[in-house]
Write a protein that holds these residues in place. Structure first.
Motif, PDB file in Angstrom:
ATOM      1  N   VAL A   1     -16.168 -22.659  26.563  1.00 19.12           N
ATOM      2  CA  VAL A   1     -15.134 -23.646  26.275  1.00 19.12           C
ATOM      3  C   VAL A   1     -14.030 -23.007  25.444  1.00 19.12           C
ATOM      4  N   GLY A   2     -12.862 -23.609  25.511  1.00 17.56           N
ATOM      5  CA  GLY A   2     -11.713 -23.143  24.751  1.00 17.56           C
ATOM      6  C   GLY A   2     -11.630 -23.820  23.402  1.00 17.56           C
ATOM      7  N   PHE A   3     -10.522 -23.588  22.721  1.00 16.86           N
ATOM      8  CA  PHE A   3     -10.297 -24.133  21.381  1.00 16.86           C
ATOM      9  C   PHE A   3     -10.347 -25.658  21.357  1.00 16.86           C
ATOM     10  N   ASP A   4     -10.050 -26.289  22.484  1.00 11.59           N
ATOM     11  CA  ASP A   4     -10.038 -27.748  22.572  1.00 11.59           C
ATOM     12  C   ASP A   4     -11.316 -28.311  23.177  1.00 11.59           C
ATOM     13  N   ASN A   5     -12.326 -27.447  23.308  1.00 14.01           N
ATOM     14  CA  ASN A   5     -13.634 -27.839  23.829  1.00 14.01           C
ATOM     15  C   ASN A   5     -13.620 -28.148  25.329  1.00 14.01           C
ATOM     16  N   HIS A   6     -12.609 -27.670  26.038  1.00 12.82           N
ATOM     17  CA  HIS A   6     -12.552 -27.842  27.491  1.00 12.82           C
ATOM     18  C   HIS A   6     -13.099 -26.579  28.154  1.00 12.82           C
ATOM     19  N   PRO A   7     -13.732 -26.718  29.322  1.00  8.42           N
ATOM     20  CA  PRO A   7     -14.302 -25.560  30.011  1.00  8.42           C
ATOM     21  C   PRO A   7     -13.260 -24.480  30.299  1.00  8.42           C
ATOM     22  N   VAL A   8     -13.701 -23.228  30.223  1.00 11.44           N
ATOM     23  CA  VAL A   8     -12.842 -22.082  30.513  1.00 11.44           C
ATOM     24  C   VAL A   8     -13.447 -21.305  31.681  1.00 11.44           C
ATOM     25  N   GLY A   9     -12.672 -21.146  32.730  1.00  9.82           N
ATOM     26  CA  GLY A   9     -13.077 -20.342  33.875  1.00  9.82           C
ATOM     27  C   GLY A   9     -12.059 -19.251  34.120  1.00  9.82           C
ATOM     28  N   SER A  10     -12.370 -18.345  35.015  1.00 12.41           N
ATOM     29  CA  SER A  10     -11.469 -17.241  35.363  1.00 12.41           C
ATOM     30  C   SER A  10     -11.141 -17.287  36.848  1.00 12.41           C
ATOM     31  N   PHE A  11      -9.877 -17.173  37.154  1.00 11.41           N
ATOM     32  CA  PHE A  11      -9.414 -17.124  38.542  1.00 11.41           C
ATOM     33  C   PHE A  11      -9.662 -15.726  39.081  1.00 11.41           C
ATOM     34  N   CYS A  12     -10.492 -15.621  40.108  1.00  8.95           N
ATOM     35  CA  CYS A  12     -10.808 -14.322  40.715  1.00  8.95           C
ATOM     36  C   CYS A  12      -9.900 -14.032  41.900  1.00  8.95           C
ATOM     37  N   GLY A  13      -9.540 -15.056  42.662  1.00  5.64           N
ATOM     38  CA  GLY A  13      -8.679 -14.884  43.822  1.00  5.64           C
ATOM     39  C   GLY A  13      -8.926 -15.965  44.843  1.00  5.64           C
ATOM     40  N   ILE A  14      -8.228 -15.855  45.963  1.00  2.80           N
ATOM     41  CA  ILE A  14      -8.483 -16.747  47.089  1.00  2.80           C
ATOM     42  C   ILE A  14      -8.815 -15.874  48.293  1.00  2.80           C
ATOM     43  N   VAL A  15      -9.706 -16.377  49.115  1.00  2.00           N
ATOM     44  CA  VAL A  15     -10.198 -15.636  50.275  1.00  2.00           C
ATOM     45  C   VAL A  15     -10.110 -16.515  51.514  1.00  2.00           C
ATOM     46  N   THR A  16     -10.132 -15.864  52.668  1.00  2.00           N
ATOM     47  CA  THR A  16     -10.098 -16.580  53.939  1.00  2.00           C
ATOM     48  C   THR A  16     -11.036 -15.913  54.942  1.00  2.00           C
ATOM     49  N   ARG A  17     -11.463 -16.700  55.903  1.00  2.00           N
ATOM     50  CA  ARG A  17     -12.251 -16.157  57.015  1.00  2.00           C
ATOM     51  C   ARG A  17     -11.330 -15.594  58.108  1.00  2.00           C
ATOM     52  N   LYS A  18     -10.063 -16.012  58.105  1.00  7.49           N
ATOM     53  CA  LYS A  18      -9.108 -15.534  59.119  1.00  7.49           C
ATOM     54  C   LYS A  18      -8.947 -14.026  58.994  1.00  7.49           C
ATOM     55  N   GLY A  19      -9.258 -13.318  60.075  1.00  4.86           N
ATOM     56  CA  GLY A  19      -9.122 -11.872  60.096  1.00  4.86           C
ATOM     57  C   GLY A  19     -10.305 -11.124  59.505  1.00  4.86           C
ATOM     58  N   ALA A  20     -11.358 -11.838  59.125  1.00  3.02           N
ATOM     59  CA  ALA A  20     -12.538 -11.196  58.532  1.00  3.02           C
ATOM     60  C   ALA A  20     -13.608 -10.987  59.595  1.00  3.02           C
ATOM     61  N   GLU A  21     -14.553 -10.111  59.283  1.00  2.00           N
ATOM     62  CA  GLU A  21     -15.715  -9.931  60.156  1.00  2.00           C
ATOM     63  C   GLU A  21     -16.515 -11.227  60.175  1.00  2.00           C
ATOM     64  N   ALA A  22     -17.403 -11.376  61.145  1.00  2.00           N
ATOM     65  CA  ALA A  22     -18.225 -12.585  61.275  1.00  2.00           C
ATOM     66  C   ALA A  22     -18.916 -12.893  59.954  1.00  2.00           C
ATOM     67  N   ASP A  23     -18.867 -14.141  59.537  1.00  2.00           N
ATOM     68  CA  ASP A  23     -19.462 -14.629  58.292  1.00  2.00           C
ATOM     69  C   ASP A  23     -18.918 -13.946  57.052  1.00  2.00           C
ATOM     70  N   GLY A  24     -17.781 -13.303  57.162  1.00  2.00           N
ATOM     71  CA  GLY A  24     -17.190 -12.622  56.014  1.00  2.00           C
ATOM     72  C   GLY A  24     -15.882 -13.263  55.576  1.00  2.00           C
ATOM     73  N   PHE A  25     -15.307 -12.677  54.556  1.00  2.00           N
ATOM     74  CA  PHE A  25     -14.026 -13.116  54.013  1.00  2.00           C
ATOM     75  C   PHE A  25     -13.143 -11.909  53.775  1.00  2.00           C
ATOM     76  N   VAL A  26     -11.855 -12.138  53.699  1.00  2.00           N
ATOM     77  CA  VAL A  26     -10.902 -11.141  53.229  1.00  2.00           C
ATOM     78  C   VAL A  26     -10.096 -11.789  52.110  1.00  2.00           C
ATOM     79  N   LEU A  27      -9.668 -10.946  51.175  1.00  2.00           N
ATOM     80  CA  LEU A  27      -8.874 -11.409  50.046  1.00  2.00           C
ATOM     81  C   LEU A  27      -7.455 -11.707  50.521  1.00  2.00           C
ATOM     82  N   CYS A  28      -6.899 -12.794  50.053  1.00  2.00           N
ATOM     83  CA  CYS A  28      -5.521 -13.144  50.420  1.00  2.00           C
ATOM     84  C   CYS A  28      -4.532 -12.454  49.495  1.00  2.00           C
TER      85      CYS A  28
END
Length: 168
Positions: free
Chosen positions: A141-168
């Motif tokens: 949690v942050g200073f205001d007691n709200h949850p803190v997460g980290s943005f890792c990225g966004i991914v898509t299946r478009k253009g990826a191998e079967a059952d995989g992802f690629v980073l956008c």
């Protein structure tokens, strides 16, 4: 006398039923919309092209917020039970996340949707091709007691191998 006993029993049963809380079957409640802090690199005013769609930074943020709030409520959505862990060997498929997003059970994926966050039912398999990937350790949690997460990225299946992802 017998009619009076039946009437008393009926009134008692109706009284008990009316005192019971109203439950709507088949309707899930959304988790609380607790504000979150999402660290590292997401511009809430920006727009992001991923797959064949464009998402606003705000839509991506809302997906992370909804996902983190679901985790805190110990709830999941859709047939695939999102948010779900995103630690299934993605590095070996060419995706490299920043060091603050390690491949472990606290790195999650959540479907992206235009407009409101994904909220699929138990049989919903229509999650689209894009996901936000975020890191969240329950209890951070942050200073205001709200949850803190980290943005890792966004991914898509478009253009990826079967059952995989690629980073956008």
């Amino acid at each position: 006398m017998k009619m009076m006993a039946i009437l008393c029993l009926l009134v008692s049963v109706l009284g008990l039923v009316s005192a019971m809380p109203l439950v709507r079957l088949g309707r899930r409640h959304d988790p609380p919309a607790t504000p979150i802090h999402l660290q590292f690199g997401l511009d809430p005013d920006g727009s992001y092209h991923c797959g064949d769609k464009i998402y606003s930074g705000h839509e991506i943020f809302l997906a992370a917020q909804y996902g983190i709030n679901l985790l805190n409520a110990d709830e999941r959505r859709g047939k695939e039970l999102y948010p779900q862990s995103f630690d299934d060997g993605t590095e070996s498929r060419g995706i490299k996340f920043p060091s603050y997003c390690p491949a472990n059970s606290m790195r999650y994926e959540f479907p992206l949707a235009n407009g409101l966050p994904y909220n699929g039912g138990p049989d919903d398999t229509n999650t689209g091709d894009e996901r936000i990937v975020f890191f969240y350790r329950n209890g951070d949690v942050g200073f205001d007691n709200h949850p803190v997460g980290s943005f890792c990225g966004i991914v898509t299946r478009k253009g990826a191998e079967a059952d995989g992802f690629v980073l956008c």
